[in-house]
Design a protein around this motif. Structure first.
Motif, short mmCIF file in Angstrom:
data_model
loop_
_atom_site.label_atom_id
_atom_site.label_comp_id
_atom_site.label_asym_id
_atom_site.label_seq_id
_atom_site.Cartn_x
_atom_site.Cartn_y
_atom_site.Cartn_z
N ASP A 63 0.83 -1.20 0.00
CA ASP A 63 0.00 0.00 0.00
C ASP A 63 0.86 1.25 0.00
N THR A 64 0.42 2.25 -0.74
CA THR A 64 1.13 3.52 -0.77
C THR A 64 0.94 4.25 0.54
N PRO A 65 2.02 4.70 1.19
CA PRO A 65 1.85 5.40 2.46
C PRO A 65 0.98 6.64 2.31
N GLY A 66 0.03 6.80 3.21
CA GLY A 66 -0.86 7.95 3.18
C GLY A 66 -0.64 8.80 4.41
N PRO A 67 -1.61 9.67 4.71
CA PRO A 67 -1.48 10.53 5.88
C PRO A 67 -1.32 9.73 7.16
N ASP A 68 -1.92 8.51 7.20
CA ASP A 68 -1.83 7.67 8.39
C ASP A 68 -0.40 7.29 8.73
N ALA A 69 0.46 7.22 7.71
CA ALA A 69 1.83 6.76 7.95
C ALA A 69 2.55 7.71 8.90
N GLN A 70 2.40 9.02 8.66
CA GLN A 70 3.02 10.00 9.56
C GLN A 70 2.38 9.96 10.93
N LEU A 71 1.06 9.84 10.96
CA LEU A 71 0.35 9.79 12.23
C LEU A 71 0.85 8.63 13.07
N GLU A 72 1.10 7.47 12.41
CA GLU A 72 1.56 6.30 13.15
C GLU A 72 2.91 6.56 13.81
N MET A 73 3.80 7.25 13.11
CA MET A 73 5.11 7.53 13.69
C MET A 73 4.98 8.35 14.97
N PHE A 74 4.08 9.33 14.96
CA PHE A 74 3.90 10.17 16.13
C PHE A 74 3.18 9.45 17.26
N GLN A 75 2.44 8.39 16.91
CA GLN A 75 1.67 7.68 17.93
C GLN A 75 2.40 6.46 18.47
N GLY A 76 3.67 6.31 18.14
CA GLY A 76 4.45 5.27 18.78
C GLY A 76 4.54 3.96 18.04
N GLY A 77 4.37 3.96 16.72
CA GLY A 77 4.64 2.75 15.96
C GLY A 77 3.43 1.87 15.74
N LYS A 78 3.66 0.55 15.84
CA LYS A 78 2.66 -0.42 15.41
C LYS A 78 1.41 -0.40 16.28
N VAL A 79 0.29 -0.73 15.62
CA VAL A 79 -0.98 -0.88 16.31
C VAL A 79 -1.12 -2.34 16.72
N GLU A 80 -1.27 -2.60 18.01
CA GLU A 80 -1.36 -3.96 18.52
C GLU A 80 -2.45 -4.05 19.57
#
Length: 328
Positions: free
Chosen positions: A95-112
């Motif tokens: 998948d092409t990185p979208g706006p969520d990609a930056q948001l994930e970096m600021f929120q501490g990485g992987k969703v688990e």
């Protein structure tokens, strides 16, 4: 896999893995993990000691290298690697990185989501956004075809919130809508008649909670599984509430259910607009909710497509075939 007698193409990528024990786990039994990667990308992978040599065109080699390194990093963290993990790495990488990609970096990485039985990780970007919505919003909708993880992820988040003390109970519900069979014709009392409709919810809970603990929670009513009609007149406070198969709720039932939301509760509504079993001419409450509630803050709508199906690969192909034919 290629054998020693075959002549691989000249173009290769070499990847070194320092821990030979982890490399064996990465390859899988009878090299099945490597075979899966080869099949998906059209590459060939050859093991040389603690190295893996990847042969194929440049783009395929680069993707195979990225997937292999990501899977090895999982093993270094003490996590297993199975077919689902391989599938997730491909989906996330493709998948092409979208706006969520930056948001994930600021929120501490992987969703688990850590449950009593296993660690649950979203396998597509749509699933990842959906899980975020479940944590961030008091009322969340997950809409899309079967097999996209809408209910399982919601139940996993509910279990997580229960075991961490954020809610006092888990309430799961479904409309007991007849799909070709009459409830009255089924043997047994009301519970016997209704339980088959609720079985997928029991199955979801069993994925995340040990059997004895689940049985005790049901006995103590900290877990409730009931038809939608049984929700009337209740106020659901300090609970994680899931309405599954919401496309089969009428508009009045949907309004009734949504207004059960009490203090300290979270509510998740899941459904598939292509599988409505309501009588002809009866509008679906899910469609009405989309139309009426879309602009209200703290209510999220997440959508899934056949690309997000995480069951057998044929399921996605079947859904796409029906969609091309105009839907059923």
């Amino acid at each position: 896999m290629i054998t020693g007698t075959q002549s691989p193409p000249a173009a290769e990528a070499l990847i070194e893995f320092p821990d030979n024990r982890l490399l064996i786990e990465l390859c899988g039994e009878f090299d099945r993990n490597l075979t899966e990667i080869e099949t998906r990308l059209g590459v060939q992978i050859l093991r040389r000691g603690n190295l893996l040599a990847v042969y194929g065109d440049a783009a395929a080699r680069a993707e195979a290298t990225e997937v292999l390194q990501a899977l090895y990093a999982r093993l270094e963290q003490g996590r297993p690697v199975d077919q689902g993990d391989i599938d997730r790495e491909f989906r996330m990488n493709s998948d092409t990185p979208g706006p969520d990609a930056q948001l994930e970096m600021f929120q501490g990485g992987k969703v688990e989501i850590k449950t009593r039985k296993k660690l649950v990780e979203p396998r597509t970007d749509a699933q990842k956004a959906y899980v975020r919505s479940l944590y961030q919003n008091e009322l969340a909708f997950g809409i899309g075809p079967a097999g996209t993880g809408k209910t399982n992820l919601a139940v996993a988040v509910g279990v997580k919130k229960f075991i961490t003390g954020q809610v006092d109970k888990i309430i799961l519900s479904r409309p007991a809508v007849e799909a070709g069979e009459k409830l009255g014709y089924l043997p047994g009392d009301m519970k016997d008649k209704v339980d088959p409709y609720m079985q997928p919810l029991y199955d979801a809970l069993n994925d995340f909670l040990p059997g004895k603990q689940l049985a005790k929670m049901i006995e103590e009513k900290t877990v409730e599984i009931a038809p939608l009609a049984f929700m009337r007149g209740r106020t659901l406070s300090n609970a994680f509430v899931v309405l599954d198969e919401a496309q089969n709720a009428t508009s009045m039932q949907m309004k009734m259910f949504l207004t059960r939301l009490g203090e300290g509760s979270r509510m998740v509504i899941t459904g598939d607009r292509t599988q409505i079993d309501l009588p002809r001419g009866v509008p679906s409450g899910l469609s009405d909710a989309e139309r009426l509630l879309g602009q209200i803050p703290k209510i999220s709508f997440n959508y899934f497509t056949a690309r997000d199906v995480v069951r057998h690969p044929l399921v996605a192909a079947i859904i796409e075939a029906y969609e091309k034919d105009g839907g059923v």
